[in-house]
Write a protein that holds these residues in place. Structure first.
Motif, PDB file in Angstrom:
ATOM      1  N   LEU A 273       0.851  -1.181   0.000  1.00 24.26           N
ATOM      2  CA  LEU A 273       0.000   0.000   0.000  1.00 24.26           C
ATOM      3  C   LEU A 273       0.895   1.242   0.000  1.00 24.26           C
ATOM      4  O   LEU A 273       1.229   1.774   1.058  1.00 24.26           O
ATOM      5  N   PRO A 274       1.294   1.678  -1.182  1.00 24.08           N
ATOM      6  CA  PRO A 274       2.213   2.822  -1.244  1.00 24.08           C
ATOM      7  C   PRO A 274       1.521   4.120  -0.829  1.00 24.08           C
ATOM      8  O   PRO A 274       0.303   4.242  -0.950  1.00 24.08           O
ATOM      9  N   PRO A 275       2.302   5.077  -0.345  1.00 21.11           N
ATOM     10  CA  PRO A 275       1.725   6.389  -0.010  1.00 21.11           C
ATOM     11  C   PRO A 275       1.125   7.034  -1.261  1.00 21.11           C
ATOM     12  O   PRO A 275       1.488   6.695  -2.387  1.00 21.11           O
ATOM     13  N   LEU A 276       0.217   7.962  -1.056  1.00 19.87           N
ATOM     14  CA  LEU A 276      -0.381   8.687  -2.173  1.00 19.87           C
ATOM     15  C   LEU A 276       0.653   9.606  -2.822  1.00 19.87           C
ATOM     16  O   LEU A 276       1.402  10.291  -2.119  1.00 19.87           O
ATOM     17  N   VAL A 277       0.669   9.614  -4.121  1.00 19.75           N
ATOM     18  CA  VAL A 277       1.501  10.553  -4.865  1.00 19.75           C
ATOM     19  C   VAL A 277       0.535  11.350  -5.737  1.00 19.75           C
ATOM     20  O   VAL A 277      -0.116  10.802  -6.621  1.00 19.75           O
ATOM     21  N   LEU A 278       0.434  12.647  -5.415  1.00 18.58           N
ATOM     22  CA  LEU A 278      -0.522  13.507  -6.100  1.00 18.58           C
ATOM     23  C   LEU A 278       0.213  14.474  -7.029  1.00 18.58           C
ATOM     24  O   LEU A 278       0.948  15.343  -6.563  1.00 18.58           O
ATOM     25  N   PRO A 279       0.013  14.317  -8.333  1.00 18.12           N
ATOM     26  CA  PRO A 279       0.671  15.218  -9.283  1.00 18.12           C
ATOM     27  C   PRO A 279      -0.110  16.526  -9.420  1.00 18.12           C
ATOM     28  O   PRO A 279      -1.311  16.517  -9.682  1.00 18.12           O
ATOM     29  N   ILE A 280       0.577  17.631  -9.185  1.00 15.89           N
ATOM     30  CA  ILE A 280      -0.039  18.956  -9.335  1.00 15.89           C
ATOM     31  C   ILE A 280       0.932  19.784 -10.164  1.00 15.89           C
ATOM     32  O   ILE A 280       2.044  20.088  -9.721  1.00 15.89           O
ATOM     33  N   GLY A 281       0.501  20.117 -11.363  1.00 15.48           N
ATOM     34  CA  GLY A 281       1.394  20.832 -12.274  1.00 15.48           C
ATOM     35  C   GLY A 281       2.541  19.931 -12.678  1.00 15.48           C
ATOM     36  O   GLY A 281       2.333  18.774 -13.039  1.00 15.48           O
TER      37      GLY A 281
ATOM     38  N   GLN B 129     -10.492   6.899   4.626  1.00 19.77           N
ATOM     39  CA  GLN B 129     -11.801   6.408   5.054  1.00 19.77           C
ATOM     40  C   GLN B 129     -12.440   5.411   4.099  1.00 19.77           C
ATOM     41  O   GLN B 129     -13.180   4.538   4.544  1.00 19.77           O
ATOM     42  N   ARG B 130     -12.177   5.525   2.817  1.00 20.48           N
ATOM     43  CA  ARG B 130     -12.867   4.687   1.827  1.00 20.48           C
ATOM     44  C   ARG B 130     -11.965   3.822   0.969  1.00 20.48           C
ATOM     45  O   ARG B 130     -12.440   2.963   0.251  1.00 20.48           O
ATOM     46  N   GLY B 131     -10.662   4.109   0.981  1.00 20.85           N
ATOM     47  CA  GLY B 131      -9.746   3.283   0.200  1.00 20.85           C
ATOM     48  C   GLY B 131      -9.213   3.980  -1.029  1.00 20.85           C
ATOM     49  O   GLY B 131      -9.710   5.023  -1.450  1.00 20.85           O
ATOM     50  N   ARG B 132      -8.193   3.377  -1.597  1.00 19.67           N
ATOM     51  CA  ARG B 132      -7.452   3.977  -2.702  1.00 19.67           C
ATOM     52  C   ARG B 132      -8.313   4.171  -3.947  1.00 19.67           C
ATOM     53  O   ARG B 132      -8.191   5.186  -4.631  1.00 19.67           O
ATOM     54  N   THR B 133      -9.171   3.224  -4.261  1.00 18.50           N
ATOM     55  CA  THR B 133      -9.978   3.340  -5.477  1.00 18.50           C
ATOM     56  C   THR B 133     -10.901   4.552  -5.411  1.00 18.50           C
ATOM     57  O   THR B 133     -10.986   5.327  -6.363  1.00 18.50           O
ATOM     58  N   VAL B 134     -11.561   4.723  -4.295  1.00 19.88           N
ATOM     59  CA  VAL B 134     -12.464   5.870  -4.136  1.00 19.88           C
ATOM     60  C   VAL B 134     -11.660   7.169  -4.154  1.00 19.88           C
ATOM     61  O   VAL B 134     -12.079   8.160  -4.763  1.00 19.88           O
TER      62      VAL B 134
ATOM     63  N   VAL C  57     -19.315   5.506  -6.577  1.00 16.48           N
ATOM     64  CA  VAL C  57     -18.328   4.446  -6.775  1.00 16.48           C
ATOM     65  C   VAL C  57     -18.089   3.707  -5.469  1.00 16.48           C
ATOM     66  O   VAL C  57     -17.990   2.485  -5.449  1.00 16.48           O
ATOM     67  N   SER C  58     -18.038   4.437  -4.362  1.00 15.54           N
ATOM     68  CA  SER C  58     -17.841   3.823  -3.051  1.00 15.54           C
ATOM     69  C   SER C  58     -18.951   2.827  -2.757  1.00 15.54           C
ATOM     70  O   SER C  58     -18.702   1.712  -2.290  1.00 15.54           O
ATOM     71  N   GLN C  59     -20.194   3.202  -3.042  1.00 17.71           N
ATOM     72  CA  GLN C  59     -21.325   2.304  -2.805  1.00 17.71           C
ATOM     73  C   GLN C  59     -21.233   1.073  -3.697  1.00 17.71           C
ATOM     74  O   GLN C  59     -21.519  -0.043  -3.269  1.00 17.71           O
TER      75      GLN C  59
END
Length: 138
Positions: free
Chosen positions: A10-18, A87-92, A109-111
């Motif tokens: 479960l890798p940390p989140l990597v968020l690309p911005i610009g 709270q909901r997981g990587r996919t959500v 999608v969560s539901q």
């Protein structure tokens, strides 16, 4: 058999911005507890101001984003994505990110994920359709 490192699974989140990618650490126990207390439906705590919420969700990456003059909307989306991941997981979280923060789409999608997970998790064979037993009179 040795366990693999958690960050491989479960890798940390990597968020690309610009042109930059921000690696957001997982919430620590204290941060997770504080989030849960703040978002609980029976919480008596006042809503958290945005800067406090952003810092809680993003940790040290918040200061990095401020130094890079990341737009407010990107800060908000990044914080919401971290919360969704927790709270909901990587996919959500990924759906929320790709939807630009459209919570209704991520909730849908969560539901779907929850309902398919429950259906997949049901133990044992599927029940067979009952047929009427033949009687001597028929």
């Amino acid at each position: 058999m040795a366990f693999r490192d958690l960050y491989e699974i479960l890798p940390p989140l990597v968020l690309p911005i610009g042109e930059k990618a921000y690696t957001v650490p997982f919430l620590g126990y204290a941060e997770a507890q504080r989030l849960e207390e703040n978002v609980s439906t029976d919480s008596k705590a006042p809503p958290m101001p945005d800067p406090e919420y952003f810092r809680l969700m993003l940790g040290p990456v918040y200061d990095e984003m401020l130094a890079d003059n990341v737009p407010y909307s990107a800060l908000r989306l990044a914080a919401m994505t971290v919360q969704a991941d927790h709270q909901r997981g990587r996919t959500v979280a990924q759906v929320l990110w790709e939807a630009g923060g459209d919570v209704s789409k991520a909730s849908e999608v969560s539901q779907q994920i929850l309902s398919s997970s429950v259906a997949d998790a049901e133990p044992g064979p599927k029940p067979r359709k009952r047929t009427k037993a033949k009687t001597k009179e028929s």
